[in-house]
Design a protein around this motif. Sequence first.
Motif, short mmCIF file in Angstrom:
data_model
loop_
_atom_site.label_atom_id
_atom_site.label_comp_id
_atom_site.label_asym_id
_atom_site.label_seq_id
_atom_site.Cartn_x
_atom_site.Cartn_y
_atom_site.Cartn_z
N ALA A 41 5.09 -18.79 76.41
CA ALA A 41 3.64 -18.74 76.58
C ALA A 41 3.26 -17.96 77.84
O ALA A 41 2.31 -17.17 77.83
CB ALA A 41 3.07 -20.15 76.66
N LEU A 42 4.01 -18.15 78.91
CA LEU A 42 3.74 -17.40 80.13
C LEU A 42 4.01 -15.91 79.93
O LEU A 42 3.28 -15.06 80.45
CB LEU A 42 4.58 -17.94 81.29
N ILE A 86 3.77 -14.26 77.03
CA ILE A 86 2.67 -13.76 76.19
C ILE A 86 1.40 -13.60 77.02
O ILE A 86 0.68 -12.61 76.90
CB ILE A 86 2.44 -14.69 74.99
N ALA A 87 1.13 -14.58 77.88
CA ALA A 87 -0.07 -14.51 78.71
C ALA A 87 -0.03 -13.30 79.64
O ALA A 87 -1.05 -12.64 79.85
CB ALA A 87 -0.23 -15.79 79.53
N LEU A 122 -3.77 -14.88 74.22
CA LEU A 122 -4.16 -15.92 75.17
C LEU A 122 -4.28 -17.29 74.51
O LEU A 122 -3.94 -18.31 75.13
CB LEU A 122 -5.46 -15.53 75.86
N ALA A 177 -0.80 -18.48 74.10
CA ALA A 177 -0.29 -18.90 75.40
C ALA A 177 -0.80 -20.29 75.77
O ALA A 177 -0.05 -21.12 76.28
CB ALA A 177 -0.68 -17.89 76.47
N VAL A 189 3.80 -21.67 68.21
CA VAL A 189 4.05 -20.79 69.35
C VAL A 189 5.30 -19.95 69.12
O VAL A 189 5.31 -18.75 69.38
CB VAL A 189 4.17 -21.60 70.65
N GLY A 200 4.07 -16.50 68.12
CA GLY A 200 4.29 -15.68 69.29
C GLY A 200 5.23 -14.51 69.03
O GLY A 200 5.04 -13.41 69.55
#
Length: 98
Positions: free
Chosen positions: A18-19, A21-22, A43, A46, A68, A72
């Motif tokens: 997630a970090l 992707i963010a 976002l 994320a 995710v 993702g």
Amino acid sequence: MADLSFWSGGVAFAATFALFIAGIARAGVRDGSLPRAVTWTGLVLAAAGLLCLLAPVADGFGYLLPVVRFGGTIWLAFAAVLLTRTRSLTTKIDRGDE
């Protein structure tokens, strides 16, 4: 041992992914290399990945782990194609190859 496997393969992966992707989505917003819909989708993914940190405490957040992970991965592949096209276009314009 099963708990360690769950934490490292599920929750920790989702949070760090997630970090990642963010970071890509934020860079896409900042320099305009990604369309707004793609950046907002990133976002949202994320945010869902960070909510996965609550999966060991509340069972309802465990359903976000595959969202995710697979969502993702699809988003990352799509963003990579868009960034590659954007990069090659700007390189051609900088060189005057149009």
